[in-house]
Design an enzyme around this catalytic site. Structure first.
Site, PDB file in Angstrom:
ATOM      1  CG  ASP A  89      -0.838  -5.543  -7.300  1.00 60.17           C
ATOM      2  OD1 ASP A  89      -1.662  -4.674  -6.964  1.00 60.17           O
ATOM      3  OD2 ASP A  89      -0.120  -6.164  -6.493  1.00 60.17           O
ATOM      4  CB  CYS A 134       3.453  -8.411   1.772  1.00 59.66           C
ATOM      5  SG  CYS A 134       2.508  -8.423   3.284  1.00 59.66           S
ATOM      6  CE  LYS A 168      -2.827  -1.961  -0.307  1.00 59.37           C
ATOM      7  NZ  LYS A 168      -1.921  -1.935   0.826  1.00 59.37           N
ATOM      8  CD  GLN A 191       0.810   0.712  -2.506  1.00 57.32           C
ATOM      9  OE1 GLN A 191       0.575   1.916  -2.331  1.00 57.32           O
ATOM     10  NE2 GLN A 191       0.613  -0.185  -1.552  1.00 57.32           N
ATOM     11  CG  HIS A 250       1.909  -7.320  -1.911  1.00 55.80           C
ATOM     12  ND1 HIS A 250       1.124  -8.343  -1.436  1.00 55.80           N
ATOM     13  CD2 HIS A 250       1.892  -6.362  -0.955  1.00 55.80           C
ATOM     14  CE1 HIS A 250       0.648  -8.010  -0.240  1.00 55.80           C
ATOM     15  NE2 HIS A 250       1.104  -6.809   0.067  1.00 55.80           N
TER      16      HIS A 250
HETATM   17  C1  LIG Z   1       1.245  -3.765  -4.503  1.00 51.49           C
HETATM   18  C2  LIG Z   1       0.250  -4.453  -3.617  1.00 51.49           C
HETATM   19  N1  LIG Z   1      -0.405  -5.532  -4.078  1.00 51.49           N
HETATM   20  C3  LIG Z   1      -1.315  -6.178  -3.343  1.00 51.49           C
HETATM   21  C4  LIG Z   1      -1.606  -5.772  -2.062  1.00 51.49           C
HETATM   22  C5  LIG Z   1      -2.649  -6.520  -1.282  1.00 51.49           C
HETATM   23  O1  LIG Z   1      -3.722  -5.686  -1.023  1.00 51.49           O
HETATM   24  P1  LIG Z   1      -4.902  -6.141  -0.025  1.00 51.49           P
HETATM   25  O2  LIG Z   1      -4.214  -6.617   1.222  1.00 51.49           O
HETATM   26  O3  LIG Z   1      -5.700  -4.908   0.180  1.00 51.49           O
HETATM   27  O4  LIG Z   1      -5.659  -7.221  -0.723  1.00 51.49           O
HETATM   28  C6  LIG Z   1      -0.941  -4.681  -1.527  1.00 51.49           C
HETATM   29  C7  LIG Z   1      -1.175  -4.257  -0.124  1.00 51.49           C
HETATM   30  O5  LIG Z   1      -0.258  -3.899   0.583  1.00 51.49           O
HETATM   31  C8  LIG Z   1       0.001  -3.977  -2.326  1.00 51.49           C
HETATM   32  O6  LIG Z   1       0.653  -2.902  -1.867  1.00 51.49           O
END
Ligand SMILES: Cc1ncc(COP(=O)(O)O)c(C=O)c1O
Length: 402
Positions: A197, A360, A223, A200, A120
């Site tokens: 990270d 993203c 999430k 998910q 991401h």
């Molecule tokens: C794998 C992953 N990393 C990071 C993020 C960023 O999360 P946030 O926008 O809640 O900070 C997301 C959100 O879509 C994600 O799916």
């Protein structure tokens, strides 16, 4: 962990999901159960006060509740001590904190950072920013044919110059699950740290940071069926102890004078300013909620929904499925000759809500050779009827564009 066998037909717990609406965008953000909404309402309507500095009873009680939430998070992810749990705004802020604070002091010219093709943007851009500042360089681990991070290839690329590896525990596009334990072994084998990270992963499977052997772990509350604006950075105590703060302000100091300011120990050092008090309470309720179902049960449920979806879609000629068959709760797909945004718009007419776009993850889109994909992602409230609605909707899309 004890696995309950409570059924996952949970739509009644989610007041914002009306009858007949297939909400399939949980990877973007999860709908909120009544338990979380009630905790937030109580936090504002009954128990509200600031934390950590009030001399009055209400504030002392809120501080107790706030710190109980930190202990709850610690227990949820297997942290050794609650002080390893830093409340941040979300995964994005957590990764930026590690990149700026740890990376900003530990990385130097010639050092290397290992990411992967499927990250991401939140796990790419903060590292590019710190690489620009320090002169460190970024390597990108490739993917296997079915869309998992190729750890064999990464092992070949790793050198003693690599100081940190930062990888998605579960891909937000492909749903592929990282072999995190092996990633930790590979990282530590060359003396590097591993950041996972977990955005998910945490809503979809049991996570124990000690068992995984990672050094940093981040996730977002929204999430995980919790509120927006609250997330968690977990870090190993010895690493956090040595890290400078990212933000300066109230609550993160030991002593302030114009001559010299000293900082509080973690977690306060990284939580400058008035925190998202009620968000933290909501996160606590969200963790109680998912654990009342059981993360193993959630994982099994979502994996079964993915399997049904992939089986149904693979029988349609014009549909391409991305990612591995055993992906965790997420199915990305394309329909020949139809832009993903059109897929999303037409499905919406049938009351099926999916995500369409680059998610993203533009480097991953480039790797897949597309600008965008359509993505269906599942949560505890989804059932077979949602899969059926999705498949019916996709058949309609293919008829319209035939
Ligand atoms: C794998 C992953 N990393 C990071 C993020 C960023 O999360 P946030 O926008 O809640 O900070 C997301 C959100 O879509 C994600 O799916």
């Amino acid at each position: 962990m004890a696995v309950t066998t409570r059924p996952l037909d949970r739509v009644a717990d989610f007041p914002a999901i009306p009858e007949g609406w297939a909400y399939l965008d949980t990877a973007a953000t999860a709908q909120k159960p009544t338990a979380v909404i009630d905790a937030i309402t109580r936090g504002y309507a009954e128990t509200y006060a600031t934390v950590h500095r009030g001399v009055y009873q209400r504030s002392a009680e809120m501080t107790v509740a706030f710190e109980a939430s930190r202990r709850r998070v610690a227990r949820f992810i297997g942290a050794r001590v609650p002080e390893e749990v830093i409340f941040v705004r979300g995964a994005t802020e957590g990764i930026n904190l590690v990149a700026q604070s740890w990376g900003g002091t530990q990385l130097k010219a010639g050092d290397r950072i290992m990411l992967s093709t499927l990250e991401h943007h939140s796990n790419i851009v903060p590292w590019q920013m710190v690489a620009d500042r320090t002169g460190a360089e970024i390597d990108v681990a490739p993917l296997t044919a079915d869309g998992c991070i190729d750890l064999d290839a990464m092992a070949e690329m790793l050198t003693e110059r690599h100081r940190i590896i930062a990888l998605a525990h579960v891909s937000n596009v492909l749903g592929s699950v990282l072999d995190a334990r092996r990633a930790a072994e590979l990282a530590h084998g060359v003396g590097a740290k591993l950041l996972l990270d977990g955005c998910q992963a945490v809503p979809r499977m049991p996570v124990d940071v000690a068992a995984l052997g990672c050094d940093f772990y981040v996730f977002s509350g929204h999430k995980l069926y919790g509120p927006t604006g609250i997330g968690v950075l977990w870090g190993r105590s010895d690493l956090l102890d040595a890290m400078p703060p990212m933000h300066g302000g109230g609550a993160m100091i030991d002593k302030v004078s114009f001559e010299k300011t000293t900082y509080a120990p973690p977690p306060a050092r990284f939580e400058a300013g008035t925190p998202h008090v009620v968000g933290v309470l909501g996160l606590h309720a969200a963790i109680d909620y998912v654990e009342s179902i059981g993360l193993d049960a959630i994982h099994a449920h979502e994996t079964a929904l993915v399997r049904e979806t992939r089986d149904a879609l693979s029988s349609l000629n014009s549909v391409t499925l991305f990612g591995p068959d055993d992906s965790a709760g997420i199915v990305s797909f394309a329909i020949r000759g139809v832009h993903p945004h059109d897929i999303g718009t037409i499905l919406d007419e049938s009351r099926v809500a999916i995500r369409a776009g680059h998610h993203c993850a533009q480097p991953l889109m480039a790797h897949l050779g597309v600008d965008a994909t359509a993505r269906a992602s599942f949560g505890v409230y989804n059932g077979r009827q949602d899969v059926e609605a999705l498949v019916r909707g996709i058949e309609r899309v293919t008829r319209i564009f035939a």
